[in-house]
Write an enzyme that holds these catalytic residues in place. Structure first.
Site, PDB file in Angstrom:
ATOM      1  CB  SER A 142      26.328  -3.044  -3.815  1.00 45.44           C
ATOM      2  OG  SER A 142      26.429  -2.247  -2.659  1.00 45.44           O
ATOM      3  CE1 TYR A 155      25.774   1.599  -6.736  1.00 45.23           C
ATOM      4  CE2 TYR A 155      25.426   1.060  -4.415  1.00 45.23           C
ATOM      5  CZ  TYR A 155      26.183   0.947  -5.575  1.00 45.23           C
ATOM      6  OH  TYR A 155      27.328   0.183  -5.575  1.00 45.23           O
TER       7      TYR A 155
END
Ligand SMILES: NC(=O)c1ccc[n+]([C@@H]2O[C@H](COP(=O)([O-])OP(=O)(O)OC[C@H]3O[C@@H](n4cnc5c(N)ncnc54)[C@H](OP(=O)(O)O)[C@@H]3O)[C@@H](O)[C@H]2O)c1
Length: 247
Positions: A142, A155
């Protein structure tokens, strides 16, 4: 279509929806034989007929947090289709949450799936790839693996983990024929956001900007690009952002 992926055996985790499903379909268009893996068999079975060569693909329900299941996935894939040429690790979870709200189950789930799941994927394919002197491990990381976002502390930490893991793996496997890639998308239109239940975090940090975000296919093209380079060319990282949401 290039010939680079024709008849290659590629395992895709998280293939039941979003980016993983788009990657599986695009791989099939490129002539690859695809092993679709995730926990929801019904969702996998809905994706499979959409593959160009659905008869050349197989479905195996797998929970990536279970090391035994990941090992069994690779064993069955090899029995069905032959040695695994590449693994695309798309399985992942994301919870918008504020640290002060101490949603420990979401913290743990993030570590289980995004970190331990990634390790289980590597452990299942790496020995065979090294033995054969070829292979490619692609992880959907990501932009949060590069930049820490508020509301996404755990995250972001999990994606920093997969970035560091992939760098170390790349350094250690240099000279073995194995390639390691991370693809780092920004916002993509998938079901991922629906997991978040911390309204306060969503209100503060999870609101859409109004910009056009990525489609899963935009990320899938980056995966195909990385996988279809000549043998001596490694694509280490690909950052793919919505044009109007740079990091
Ligand atoms: N959407 C974004 O904005 C975005 C941005 C950057 C990075 N990413 C990354 O892209 C990846 C794919 O996410 P997505 O956006 O495509 O969301 P998604 O549509 O929700 O897909 C997540 C996939 O992960 C699978 N999965 C979750 N837990 C699993 C487990 N324990 N074992 C096996 N599979 C599991 C799900 O399948 P089952 O539920 O059937 O198991 C599903 O196929 C994730 O790693 C995510 O972090 C997404």
């Amino acid at each position: 279509m290039s010939e680079a992926l024709r008849d290659r055996v590629v395992v895709v985790t998280g293939a039941s929806s979003g980016i993983g499903a788009a990657v599986a379909k695009m791989l099939s268009e490129e002539g690859a034989r695809v092993v679709l893996a995730a926990r929801r068999e019904d969702a996998l079975r809905e994706v499979q007929p959409e593959l160009e060569a659905s008869e050349g693909s197989v479905v195996h329900t797998t929970d990536v947090t279970d090391r035994g299941q990941m090992g069994a996935l690779v064993e069955r894939a090899e029995a069905d289709l032959g040695p695994v040429d590449a693994l695309v690790n798309c399985a992942g979870v994301m919870y918008f949450t504020l640290m002060k709200n101490v949603r420990v189950e979401e913290w743990e789930r993030t570590v289980e799936v995004n970190c331990k799941g990634a390790l289980n994927c590597v452990g299942a394919v790496l020995p065979g790839m090294i033995e054969r002197g070829r292979g490619h491990i692609v992880t959907i990381s990501s932009d949060a693996g590069r930049v820490v976002f508020p509301g996404l502390a755990v995250y972001s930490a999990s994606k920093s983990f997969v970035e560091a893991l992939s760098k170390g793996l790349r350094l250690e496997t240099a000279g073995t024929g194995v390639k390691v890639t991370t693809v780092q998308p920004g916002n993509v239109a998938t079901d991922l956001l629906d997991l978040s239940g911390d309204g306060e975090a969503l209100e503060l940090y999870g609101q859409p900007t109004g910009s056009k975000v990525l489609d899963p296919e935009d990320v899938a093209r980056a995966v195909i690009y990385a996988l279809s380079q000549p043998e001596h060319v490694a694509v280490n990282e690909v950052l793919v952002e919505p044009r109007d949401e740079p990091v």
